[in-house]
Design a protein around this motif. Structure first.
Motif, PDB file in Angstrom:
ATOM      1  N   GLU A 126       0.817  -1.212   0.000  1.00 10.96           N
ATOM      2  CA  GLU A 126       0.000   0.000   0.000  1.00 10.96           C
ATOM      3  C   GLU A 126       0.853   1.265   0.000  1.00 10.96           C
ATOM      4  OE1 GLU A 126      -2.499  -0.265   3.382  1.00 10.96           O
ATOM      5  OE2 GLU A 126      -3.278  -2.244   2.886  1.00 10.96           O
ATOM      6  N   ALA A 127       2.154   1.110   0.216  1.00 12.29           N
ATOM      7  CA  ALA A 127       3.015   2.274   0.375  1.00 12.29           C
ATOM      8  C   ALA A 127       3.435   2.901  -0.943  1.00 12.29           C
ATOM      9  CB  ALA A 127       4.265   1.888   1.174  1.00 12.29           C
ATOM     10  N   PHE A 128       3.257   2.200  -2.060  1.00 14.13           N
ATOM     11  CA  PHE A 128       3.754   2.673  -3.345  1.00 14.13           C
ATOM     12  C   PHE A 128       2.616   2.803  -4.344  1.00 14.13           C
ATOM     13  CE2 PHE A 128       7.162   0.277  -1.265  1.00 14.13           C
ATOM     14  CZ  PHE A 128       8.174   1.234  -1.251  1.00 14.13           C
ATOM     15  N   PRO A 129       2.806   3.653  -5.381  1.00 12.46           N
ATOM     16  CA  PRO A 129       1.795   3.790  -6.433  1.00 12.46           C
ATOM     17  C   PRO A 129       1.626   2.472  -7.196  1.00 12.46           C
ATOM     18  CG  PRO A 129       3.403   5.585  -6.531  1.00 12.46           C
ATOM     19  CD  PRO A 129       3.940   4.575  -5.572  1.00 12.46           C
ATOM     20  N   PRO A 130       0.542   2.329  -7.949  1.00 10.81           N
ATOM     21  CA  PRO A 130       0.279   1.064  -8.651  1.00 10.81           C
ATOM     22  C   PRO A 130       1.300   0.723  -9.735  1.00 10.81           C
ATOM     23  CG  PRO A 130      -1.351   2.758  -9.221  1.00 10.81           C
ATOM     24  CD  PRO A 130      -0.584   3.272  -8.063  1.00 10.81           C
ATOM     25  N   HIS A 131       2.069   1.719 -10.204  1.00  6.43           N
ATOM     26  CA  HIS A 131       3.068   1.423 -11.244  1.00  6.43           C
ATOM     27  C   HIS A 131       4.405   0.959 -10.652  1.00  6.43           C
ATOM     28  CE1 HIS A 131       3.200   5.956 -10.700  1.00  6.43           C
ATOM     29  NE2 HIS A 131       4.424   5.600 -10.320  1.00  6.43           N
ATOM     30  N   VAL A 132       4.414   0.604  -9.356  1.00  2.00           N
ATOM     31  CA  VAL A 132       5.613   0.075  -8.690  1.00  2.00           C
ATOM     32  C   VAL A 132       5.346  -1.368  -8.279  1.00  2.00           C
ATOM     33  CG1 VAL A 132       7.115   0.279  -6.666  1.00  2.00           C
ATOM     34  CG2 VAL A 132       6.343   2.347  -7.854  1.00  2.00           C
ATOM     35  N   ASP A 133       6.337  -2.236  -8.520  1.00  5.99           N
ATOM     36  CA  ASP A 133       6.259  -3.625  -8.058  1.00  5.99           C
ATOM     37  C   ASP A 133       7.073  -3.741  -6.765  1.00  5.99           C
ATOM     38  OD1 ASP A 133       6.289  -6.320  -7.586  1.00  5.99           O
ATOM     39  OD2 ASP A 133       7.519  -6.838  -9.330  1.00  5.99           O
ATOM     40  N   PRO A 134       6.436  -3.795  -5.598  1.00  2.70           N
ATOM     41  CA  PRO A 134       7.172  -3.776  -4.332  1.00  2.70           C
ATOM     42  C   PRO A 134       7.694  -5.143  -3.898  1.00  2.70           C
ATOM     43  CG  PRO A 134       4.827  -3.742  -3.896  1.00  2.70           C
ATOM     44  CD  PRO A 134       4.969  -3.801  -5.390  1.00  2.70           C
ATOM     45  N   SER A 135       7.461  -6.175  -4.715  1.00  4.67           N
ATOM     46  CA  SER A 135       7.823  -7.524  -4.266  1.00  4.67           C
ATOM     47  C   SER A 135       9.334  -7.684  -4.066  1.00  4.67           C
ATOM     48  CB  SER A 135       7.317  -8.566  -5.271  1.00  4.67           C
ATOM     49  OG  SER A 135       7.905  -8.353  -6.548  1.00  4.67           O
ATOM     50  N   GLY A 136      10.124  -6.892  -4.766  1.00  4.37           N
ATOM     51  CA  GLY A 136      11.572  -7.003  -4.620  1.00  4.37           C
ATOM     52  C   GLY A 136      12.175  -5.988  -3.672  1.00  4.37           C
ATOM     53  N   LEU A 195      10.009  -0.241 -10.850  1.00  2.00           N
ATOM     54  CA  LEU A 195       8.829   0.125 -11.644  1.00  2.00           C
ATOM     55  C   LEU A 195       8.337  -1.085 -12.435  1.00  2.00           C
ATOM     56  CD1 LEU A 195       9.875   3.604 -13.121  1.00  2.00           C
ATOM     57  CD2 LEU A 195       8.377   3.169 -11.165  1.00  2.00           C
ATOM     58  N   THR A 196       7.019  -1.178 -12.586  1.00  4.14           N
ATOM     59  CA  THR A 196       6.435  -2.203 -13.444  1.00  4.14           C
ATOM     60  C   THR A 196       6.665  -1.827 -14.905  1.00  4.14           C
ATOM     61  OG1 THR A 196       4.317  -1.053 -13.545  1.00  4.14           O
ATOM     62  CG2 THR A 196       4.626  -2.630 -11.726  1.00  4.14           C
ATOM     63  N   ARG A 197       6.215  -2.683 -15.791  1.00  6.34           N
ATOM     64  CA  ARG A 197       6.335  -2.359 -17.223  1.00  6.34           C
ATOM     65  C   ARG A 197       5.591  -1.067 -17.535  1.00  6.34           C
ATOM     66  NH1 ARG A 197       4.574  -6.397 -22.231  1.00  6.34           N
ATOM     67  NH2 ARG A 197       5.210  -4.977 -23.924  1.00  6.34           N
ATOM     68  N   LYS A 198       4.407  -0.904 -16.931  1.00  4.99           N
ATOM     69  CA  LYS A 198       3.650   0.342 -17.126  1.00  4.99           C
ATOM     70  C   LYS A 198       4.410   1.513 -16.507  1.00  4.99           C
ATOM     71  CE  LYS A 198      -0.713   2.676 -16.114  1.00  4.99           C
ATOM     72  NZ  LYS A 198      -2.030   2.598 -15.449  1.00  4.99           N
ATOM     73  N   GLY A 199       5.036   1.275 -15.348  1.00 10.36           N
ATOM     74  CA  GLY A 199       5.817   2.326 -14.702  1.00 10.36           C
ATOM     75  C   GLY A 199       6.977   2.788 -15.562  1.00 10.36           C
TER      76      GLY A 199
END
Length: 567
Positions: free
Chosen positions: A18-28, A133-137
C-alpha cells in the motif's frame, strides 16, 4: 561473494504493497530498519517538517532530513519529495493540467502508447534504470523524460535524468513527478542534474579533485586502478550511487539530495571511497581479492551492491567528512569547468570545433549571436564577418549553461546616457551581465560579471557594506585589436591549490555611487568613473591580466551591457 554485514534488521511490513503507487512492483523491495524500536526519537512526519519548508529554515530542514532514517515504505516521501523539489523551481509555478497539455501536444493523446516511446538523444540507453517500476511504470518514466526533452531543448546530454525520474515515480504520480523534474532541471541556486557532456565531465573531475583531500583513500584507489588509471574509475562515480547502491540506501541519499543538491552525491561518493578503502587495505580481505582479480572498477560496483553498512552509517560517513564546504566544492567545480573550456582551441578568428557536441557555436548560440550582433553599437567600422567572428570567440568563453540564453541589451550609453545611476537602475538586478567597452581609440574589451551589481548594497555581519563581491566565474576579455580571455587566477590549470590564493586574488567586482571596478589587488583591471566617460586599466592580481589598452587610461566611446533572458 563477499558477505553482507548489514547492521540493519530486515523486516517485512504488512502495508508494503500500500506504500507505493500502482506502477511500482514492491515484491523485490526490502525494508531496512536501522535500529530496534524505541532506541531513537520518533521519526518526523510531514506535518512537522512542512513549516520549516514554508518558512525557508533551510539549515534546520537539512539537519532533520539527514537525521530521520525513514524506512523505504514511509508515507512521508509522497509529500516531502514534491515539497523539497518545489523549493528550487524557477519562475512561476505550473498550472494544473499543464503537463497533460504537453503530453497531448507531444503524443496526441494522454493514453499510454502500446509501442515503446522514443527517448530523447540526451538519455544514455545503458543507464535507463527503472528500479522497481512495473512495465507500465517504465512507460510512464519514458513519457515524463520525453516531455522534459520536448520542453527543455537545451538539454544535450543528461544520463542521470532518467534514473532520478524513475526514483521519483516510486513515491508519486506521473504529473507530480514531471513538476519535480522540471524544478530540478531549471534550478538556478543549486545544481541537481547536469545537462551537457562538458558539465558531466566537470562533475567526475570535481569528484577526483576533492578526493585528493582524503589522500589515503584516493591514493589507494590509484594504486589499485593499475593500467586503466583512476580517470576511468571516477568517470563512473554517479553510477556507484544511482545504479549500484541498494535501493533503500539510494532513497535515503535522495532524501538529502532533493534538498541540498549535487553536493550530497559528491559526499556520498567520497564516503563510498572511504568505506571501500577501509575494506580493502587488508590484502587478505575479500574486496582486495576482488579488486586485484576483476579490476577495481568492478570491485567498487560490487562493493556498492553489497554495501556493508546501513543507509544511516553511509550518510553519517558522508556528512562527517571535514573541510568539504559547499563553497569549496563550488570553487573546485568552477575551476574545473574553466580549465576544460580553456582547452577549446581558438586559431586566429576561427573557432576550431572538437568532436564534443558541447563546443560552440550550437544552432541556438548562432541565433543568439546573430541577434546580439544587430544591437551591437561597437560594430561600427567593422565588417559584419569580423564582428560575427569576434562574438563567436566571446561566446566560446562564456559558461556553457549561459550560452543557451538569449542576450538582451540592458544598457547602452548611446541610448540611455552616461550615468552610473541609470546604469544601476537598468542593470543591477540582472545576473550574469556582460560589459563591453569601446574606447575612443577603437579598442574593444570588457568583462563577464557573474554576480548582480545590486550586491554592492549588501552588508556583512557587522553591518558594513561589502567592498568586493562576485565569484570566480567572472573573467576579463579583449576583443580588438587582440583577442584574449583572462580568467580568475584560481581557475589557472597549474595545479596550485586555490585555498592558498591571497585576498588580493579574489577581488572580482566593486561599485558605489562614484565608480565601478572589476578586478583588484595591485591594480584595477577596469575602473570607470560615475559619468561613464573616463576609465583606466592596469594589471591586477585577481586576473593576472595586462592592461586592456596600451595607454592604461581610456576615454569611453560606448559602454554596452547585456543580460541573458531566463538566466
Amino acid at each position: 561473494m563477499p558477505s553482507v554485514m548489514l547492521s540493519a534488521v530486515l523486516e517485512e511490513e504488512p502495508d508494503l504493497y500500500e506504500a507505493f503507487p500502482p506502477h511500482v512492483d514492491p515484491s523485490g523491495i526490502t525494508i531496512l530498519t536501522d535500529s530496534p524500536p524505541g532506541k531513537k526519537a520518533p521519526l518526523k512526519n510531514f506535518e512537522e517538517i512542512q513549516p520549516l519548508i514554508q518558512q525557508g529554515r533551510k539549515r534546520e530542514l537539512k539537519l532533520i532530513i539527514r537525521e530521520n532514517s525513514w524506512p523505504i515504505n514511509s508515507p512521508v516521501r509522497a509529500s516531502l519529495w514534491p515539497a523539497l523539489c518545489r523549493q528550487h523551481q524557477h519562475g512561476k509555478s505550473m498550472l494544473d493540467g499543464f503537463y497533460w497539455d504537453m503530453v497531448t501536444q507531444v503524443f496526441g493523446t494522454v493514453e499510454l502508447p502500446d509501442k515503446p516511446i522514443m527517448l530523447p538523444p540526451f538519455v544514455e540507453a545503458t543507464h535507463c534504470l527503472g528500479y522497481h517500476l512495473t512495465r507500465k511504470g517504465r512507460a510512464v518514466a519514458d513519457r515524463v523524460v520525453s516531455v522534459l526533452g520536448y520542453a527543455c531543448p537545451d538539454i544535450t546530454y543528461s544520463p542521470s535524468l532518467y534514473p532520478i525520474t524513475a526514483a521519483l515515480l516510486h513515491f508519486m504520480p506521473e504529473e507530480e513527478c514531471y513538476h519535480c523534474m522540471a524544478s530540478l532541471v531549471a534550478s538556478k541556486e543549486k545544481m541537481f542534474i547536469t545537462q551537457t557532456k562538458l558539465l558531466n565531465e566537470v562533475t567526475w573531475k570535481t569528484v577526483m579533485q576533492i578526493a585528493k583531500k582524503h589522500a589515503s583513500a584516493a591514493q589507494h584507489l590509484s594504486r589499485l586502478s593499475g593500467a586503466i588509471g583512476p580517470e576511468r574509475i571516477y568517470a563512473d562515480w554517479q553510477w556507484w550511487i544511482l545504479a549500484a547502491l541498494p535501493f533503500p540506501h539510494l532513497v535515503r541519499v535522495l532524501d538529502c539530495f532533493f534538498h541540498e543538491g549535487i553536493k550530497v552525491f559528491y559526499r556520498v561518493a567520497l564516503a563510498i571511497l572511504i568505506l571501500f578503502h577501509k575494506h580493502t587495505t587488508n590484502q587478505n580481505s575479500e574486496w582486495y581479492a576482488e579488486a586485484t582479480k576483476n579490476g577495481v572498477d568492478h570491485a567498487i560496483d560490487k562493493f556498492c551492491r553489497n554495501m556493508p553498512v546501513s543507509p544511516t552509517k553511509l550518510l553519517r560517513t558522508a556528512f562527517t567528512i571535514r573541510a568539504l564546504s559547499s563553497q569549496y566544492i563550488s570553487r573546485v567545480f568552477i575551476k574545473t569547468e574553466m580549465t576544460l573550456k580553456s582547452k577549446q582551441v581558438i586559431t586566429g578568428s576561427r573557432l576550431v570545433r572538437s568532436r564534443s557536441s558541447d563546443n560552440l557555436p550550437t544552432s541556438q548560440s548562432q541565433v543568439n549571436i546573430q541577434m546580439m550582433s544587430h544591437t551591437l553599437t561597437i560594430r561600427e567600422r567593422m565588417s559584419e564577418e569580423t564582428c560575427k567572428q569576434m562574438l563567436f570567440t566571446l561566446w566560446s568563453w562564456l559558461p556553457v549553461r549561459i550560452t543557451m540564453y538569449q542576450p538582451v541589451l540592458l544598457y547602452t550609453t548611446e541610448e540611455h546616457g552616461c550615468s552610473l545611476t541609470t546604469f544601476y537602475v537598468r542593470v543591477e538586478h540582472h545576473e550574469p551581465t556582460l560589459l563591453m567597452i569601446k574606447t575612443c581609440n577603437n579598442e574593444v574589451f570588457g568583462a563577464y560579471c557573474s554576480t548582480r551589481w545590486f550586491e554592492r548594497n549588501q552588508k556583512d555581519e557587522r553591518g558594513n557594506r561589502q567592498a568586493y563581491f562576485g565569484t570566480g566565474e567572472t573573467f576579463l576579455f579583449s576583443l580588438y585589436p587582440e583577442r584574449a580571455k583572462y580568467p580568475w587566477v584560481g581557475c589557472a590549470a597549474d595545479g596550485r591549490s586555490d585555498e592558498k590564493l591571497s585576498h588580493g586574488s579574489e577581488l572580482f567586482m566593486a561599485a558605489d555611487s562614484k565608480m565601478i571596478t572589476i578586478g583588484g589587488g595591485d591594480g584595477q583591471a577596469i575602473w570607470m568613473d560615475e559619468n561613464i566617460r573616463y576609465g583606466k586599466t592596469d594589471r591586477c592580481s585577481t586576473f593576472n591580466n595586462p592592461p586592456l589598452c596600451p595607454s592604461g587610461d581610456f576615454e569611453i566611446r560606448v559602454l554596452e551591457v547585456y543580460g541573458f533572458a531566463g538566466a
